[in-house]
Write an enzyme that holds these catalytic residues in place. Structure first.
Site, short mmCIF file in Angstrom:
data_model
loop_
_atom_site.label_atom_id
_atom_site.label_comp_id
_atom_site.label_asym_id
_atom_site.label_seq_id
_atom_site.Cartn_x
_atom_site.Cartn_y
_atom_site.Cartn_z
CG ASP A 1 -7.90 4.32 0.18
OD1 ASP A 1 -7.95 3.08 0.06
OD2 ASP A 1 -6.97 4.90 0.72
CD GLU B 1 0.04 5.64 -3.94
OE1 GLU B 1 0.45 5.90 -2.79
OE2 GLU B 1 -0.67 4.68 -4.21
CG ASP C 1 -2.05 0.89 1.23
OD1 ASP C 1 -2.39 1.36 0.14
OD2 ASP C 1 -2.64 1.15 2.29
#
Ligand SMILES: *[C@@H]1O[C@H](CO)[C@@H](O)[C@H](O)[C@H]1NC(C)=O
Ligand SMILES: *[C@@H]1O[C@H](CO)[C@@H](O)[C@H](O)[C@H]1NC(C)=O
Ligand SMILES: *[C@@H]1O[C@H](CO)[C@@H](O)[C@H](O)[C@H]1NC(C)=O
Ligand SMILES: *[C@@H]1O[C@H](CO)[C@@H](O)[C@H](O)[C@H]1NC(C)=O
Ligand SMILES: *[C@@H]1O[C@H](CO)[C@@H](O)[C@H](O)[C@H]1NC(C)=O
Ligand SMILES: *[C@@H]1O[C@H](CO)[C@@H](O)[C@H](O)[C@H]1NC(C)=O
Ligand SMILES: *[C@@H]1O[C@H](CO)[C@@H](O)[C@H](O)[C@H]1NC(C)=O
Ligand SMILES: CC(=O)N[C@H]1CO[C@H](CO)[C@@H](O)[C@@H]1O
Length: 898
Positions: free
Chosen positions: A584, A440, A437
């Site tokens: 999300d 980025e 997770d």
């Protein structure tokens, strides 16, 4: 997982306000020059060969320096790589401009194809330089740059193609916009970013610079720009009404792959040939998954599993978010809430019941004395570095963190060692898959004013000196004593590492990142990677690189077994190593609908098949009705996981009566169809044929299908048309002019090429149609886990087309091994009463598993009488379905009839 409210505050503030460093003297823009004043290039030295051409490109006038320095000399290489793929590459003569590392994105293998054999044709205009790509068969111009000049600058590239009016363009993920993209005044920014609530018209977590252009009977083609730099792709019309698509990147080269199609699914395959085929996933990944951020302790996790059993809802995979970690540090467990002995008990209990367990990891590694993951990593030189050689720091869940440099030589080994040790089957958490997770990478240090040593609401800053003496320059000592010697110097003379003297924090062309400036809430883009490249160029590859390394680590942890790696951030080709969920989102009807649009792009166009949304939504509160619809709908999407945020109301399917009923029916149906879906996944991974088909993929000449984004084919046989209106029991869906059968009743439904409205669709219902001409292999009965499911016999559902014919496939293997030695690939054909099943049929079945076929059900036989049928066949006069009972081994070929 999203940034908590606390951290949102951190980055919602002022955008990244950095003083723009003094520009080098060559970087002075001509007075008032705009990009439209740029002179373009002139081609010379054109050398044609049988399989392509090369040429030199020279700037055709005065520099305009609109957003950087114009490059004087470029090279053009055109290759007919295969019959259906054309490669056009324009790069700087000195080969300094960043090109994506081959180890990160492999270039497609190819044999030069004589241009005479190619489906596409490249034509060059020398002055001013422009080119066209044409489909030879019908002369259709697919790409034409003659309308505007090529601009190739140190921090800006522009390529524009004209397009026909009202084009059907798809792809260019990741976004939450319409499936068929808007044509006018539309900007698609590609810059990977933390994106809570998946904002519309924005860049999201991943970058997939590939689009599909569908032109009905004139064919479908794809265009892939292999460029990882931040960019904005514009779809718009000029003032005089001409349609165009324009790439504006802040670096890199023009590296275009043209994929000829001409059927839509052929473009999918050609794209897989270019960026790589998806990994194959274990059979169990098609089970139902449950997760929530906020399962407070190991008992609560166990209670959720127990509650699913009590409710009679099959749960295949349990997940745990960062809750399990000690102070949110990777590779640790909270000693009180998630003690190791209890965790081991949890996982062994799950395994003994045929269930699985997956855990989360984040890339940010807590800087803390005595934390061995950090200390080992630091020793092994795996972290990104500041200029002085100290570890580059930011803030993530754990507090102050260092970030792995996935390109450094020791990083893969370090990461794999951590995974193998922490998740050791004998002494650690015996996990089955990994979820990566925040990659980025998301940095809660939102801007330059943030002090990473002071993480605010996060755990207190450690008193550990992040800058050991060895990180400081030592005057008078040889090179080997100096920090960071590996990066900036090493890159001089090296190819493709990026032009020197750029402003690595600010690009003058603004691709419009929804988070702010390039470095906002991420790793600063002026950070140098081990190999001498810079984050300015490689930012969009961070999650992709982490996925590759994690895939290898999982292989080390579970040798010989297919890794299940779920990643938030992706780039073109990530599908080879990992899969993705849509981030999300929000517990709202709009996000329920958007998950369909996203799936339609990801599976066939980004070649990442095992995808899905957080079922019932991540942020905000789900309710009984929406969650029931979502449970039904997502059962026909590849990845099926219910997941929610910390502060959301609990939304496990057992929480509400209606949702429980919907989920039971949905899972029951999904499980019966797992072998069908697994077969479709297998063929996507082996042949590139998509396991999810947008309606236009199967009806490419029917213009009514081009914009459909609330229906899809699960595999190539089942048309799913869920209710998509809030709290409604009605749905209007499109049925192409073709033979269909209602999946639930078996009744024949003739599609008229028109919309059909159905009312009274209860919350435990979803319209599903079988397309005539297909055969759907199913298990006779569902089960509590996929392991139990495999004990059930097969039944084949045959849906003849208007000519009384149908075909289908069934792929069988052991389910989890990377290399399968004995597999079955059945081709099932039906022709007016005759059934034939052809191999290879080598898969012998595991102990207790069934590979027997118990019956055929042939739909649409209204014209027959019982007397027309053979022994063992019965006609249901109500629906016109004929059932043929028997017992056939799927370990051999056979023929029979109704
Ligand atoms: C589209 O073109 C119009 C007219 O030239 C222009 O005003 C607008 O900014 C363009 N949109 C984008 C996203 O570039
Ligand atoms: C499990 O079910 C019990 C009984 O309905 C309920 O009280 C409890 O809150 C549930 N636990 C979780 C974690 O859902
Ligand atoms: C599923 O059923 C089998 C056979 O009855 C049983 O052994 C297993 O524990 C069950 N698993 C779950 C998750 O309920
Ligand atoms: C890799 O790790 C070893 C120690 O295991 C260390 O000696 C070596 O310097 C590291 N390499 C780099 C490039 O940091
Ligand atoms: C990146 O830019 C920031 C802000 O100007 C500066 O503090 C930092 O030292 C720079 N990093 C490198 C590696 O140059
Ligand atoms: C079907 O209905 C949708 C709206 O529900 C509409 O956009 C579409 O144009 C209709 N298609 C046909 C063929 O009428
Ligand atoms: C198929 O499942 C049904 C229940 O759904 C059961 O009654 C029947 O016996 C099963 N048939 C076979 C051949 O296993
Ligand atoms: C930021 C953003 O676009 N959020 C969207 C998430 O979904 C809700 C409900 O669908 C929208 O209203 C929000 O705009």
């Amino acid at each position: 997982m999203r940034v908590p409210h606390l951290a949102l505050g951190l980055f919602a503030g002022a955008p990244f306000a950095v003083a723009v460093p003094t520009q080098s003297s060559t970087l002075v823009a001509r007075d008032g020059a705009s990009v439209n004043d740029c002179p373009g290039y002139e081609a010379s030295n054109v050398v044609n060969s049988d399989a392509g051409l090369t040429a030199d490109l020279t700037l055709a006038g005065d520099v305009c320096n609109a957003y950087g320095d114009d490059l004087q000399d470029l090279k053009l290489v055109v290759e007919y790589q295969t019959k259906d793929r054309l490669h056009v590459k324009i790069y700087d003569k000195d080969e300094q401009v960043y090109q994506i590392q081959e180890e990160l994105v492999q270039r497609p293998p190819h044999n030069k194809t004589p241009s005479s054999d190619a489906d596409l044709e490249f034509k060059l205009v020398e002055k001013p330089f422009s080119f066209t790509v044409t489909r030879k068969e019908n002369g259709e111009i697919l790409f034409d740059t003659s309308g505007s000049q090529l601009v190739f600058e140190s921090q800006y590239l522009r390529v524009r193609t004209s397009l026909p009016k009202n084009p059907n363009i798809y792809g260019l993920g990741e976004h939450s916009d319409t499936f068929r993209l808007p044509n006018v005044n539309y900007r698609r920014t590609l810059w990977n970013a933390e994106s809570p609530f998946i904002p519309r018209n924005s860049n999201l977590y991943g970058s997939h610079p590939v689009y599909f252009d569908h032109r009905g009977s004139k064919g479908t083609h794809g265009v892939f720009l292999l460029n990882a730099n931040g960019m904005a792709v514009i779809l718009n019309v000029t003032d005089s009404g001409e349609q165009y698509l324009e790439y504006n990147t802040i670096g890199g080269i023009v590296d275009l792959y043209f994929l000829a199609g001409k059927q839509p699914a052929e473009v999918s395959k050609q794209y897989a040939d270019t960026v790589g085929y998806s990994a194959m996933y274990p059979y169990w990944t098609f089970g139902f998954h449950q997760c929530k951020y906020g399962y407070w302790d190991v008992n609560m996790v166990a209670e959720v599993v127990g509650n699913y059993s009590t409710a009679g809802i099959p749960l295949e995979v349990m997940w745990t978010d960062i809750d399990y970690m000690d102070l949110r540090q990777d590779f640790t467990t909270d000693p009180e809430r998630f003690p190791m002995n209890k965790m081991r008990e949890l996982v062994s209990t799950l395994h003994s019941r045929g269930q699985r367990y997956v855990l989360i990891l984040d890339p940010g590694v807590h800087l803390k004395e005595g934390y061995s993951t950090y200390e080992k990593g630091h020793e092994m030189g795996v972290f990104l570095k500041n200029r002085d050689g100290s570890d580059y720091l930011g803030i993530q869940w754990a507090g102050t963190v260092a970030w792995p440099d996935w390109l450094a030589p020791n990083t893969s080994k370090w990461w794999a060692d951590e995974i193998v040790t922490a998740f050791n089957a004998d002494s650690g958490i015996d996990l089955d898959g990994i979820w990566v997770d925040m990659n980025e990478a998301s940095n809660f240090c939102g801007n330059v004013d943030c002090n990473p040593m002071n993480p605010g609401g996060n755990p207190p800053a450690p008193k550990f000196d992040p800058r050991p003496n060895t990180g400081r320059p030592i005057p008078g000592f040889p090179e080997s004593f100096q920090p960071n010697k590996r990066s900036l110097d090493a890159r001089q003379g090296d190819k493709y590492k990026g032009l020197p003297n750029r402003d690595l924090l600010v690009a003058r062309y603004d691709p419009v990142n929804h988070v702010g400036d390039l470095s906002s809430s991420t790793i600063w883009t002026n950070t140098t990677n081990y190999d001498g490249t810079v984050q300015y160029d490689t930012h969009n590859l961070h999650g992709h690189s982490m996925s590759r390394v994690t895939y290898d680590a999982m292989l080390a942890r579970r040798p010989g077994l297919r890794p299940m790696v779920l990643t938030r951030s992706t780039f073109a080709g990530t599908g080879r190593k990992a899969t993705h969920w849509f981030g999300d989102n929000y517990s709202a009807w709009d996000d329920y609908r958007i998950s369909i649009q996203q799936m339609l792009a990801w599976v066939p166009m980004h070649q990442m098949p095992m995808v899905g949304s957080d079922v019932c939504g991540f942020n905000g509160n789900a309710d009984e009705y929406m969650c029931a619809r979502w449970a039904m709908m997502a059962a026909f999407q590849p990845f099926y996981r219910n997941h929610a945020e910390f502060s959301s109301v609990p939304q496990e399917f057992y929480q509400w009566k209606l949702t429980t009923a919907a989920a039971k029916k949905a899972i029951d149906t999904r499980y019966k169809l797992i072998d069908y879906a697994y077969t479709a996944l297998y063929y996507q991974t082996a042949k590139g044929t998509p396991m999810i088909n947008p309606v236009f993929f199967l009806y490419p000449e029917d213009a009514n299908t081009f914009g459909i984004q609330t229906q899809w084919f699960y595999g190539d046989a089942l048309l799913i048309s869920p209710v998509t209106t809030d709290y409604s029991d009605a749905v209007t869906f499109y049925l192409p002019k073709d033979t269909f059968y209602d999946y639930w009743t078996g009744e024949r439904v003739q599609g008229q090429g028109a919309n059909v409205t159905r009312t009274g669709v209860s919350y435990t219902d979803i319209p599903v149609h079988i397309r005539g001409g297909t055969i759907v292999p199913q298990r006779n009965k569902s089960a509590n886990t996929t392991t139990e499911l495999r004990k059930q016999d097969f039944v084949f559902l045959i849906a003849p087309d208007a000519n009384g014919k149908a075909t289908g496939r069934l792929y069988l293997d052991e389910g989890e091994k990377l290399r399968q030695d004995k597999v079955t690939e059945l081709t099932i054909t039906y022709n007016n009463g005759q059934i034939s099943v052809a191999g290879p049929a080598k898969y012998p079945g595991l102990k207790g598993e069934s590979i027997r076929l118990k019956s055929f059900k042939v739909l649409g036989q209204e014209g027959l009488q019982q007397g027309d049928l053979g022994e063992g066949s019965t006609l249901d006069p109500e629906t016109g379905a004929v059932t043929v009972e028997g017992s056939w081994s799927l370990n051999e070929e056979f023929e029979t009839h109704i």
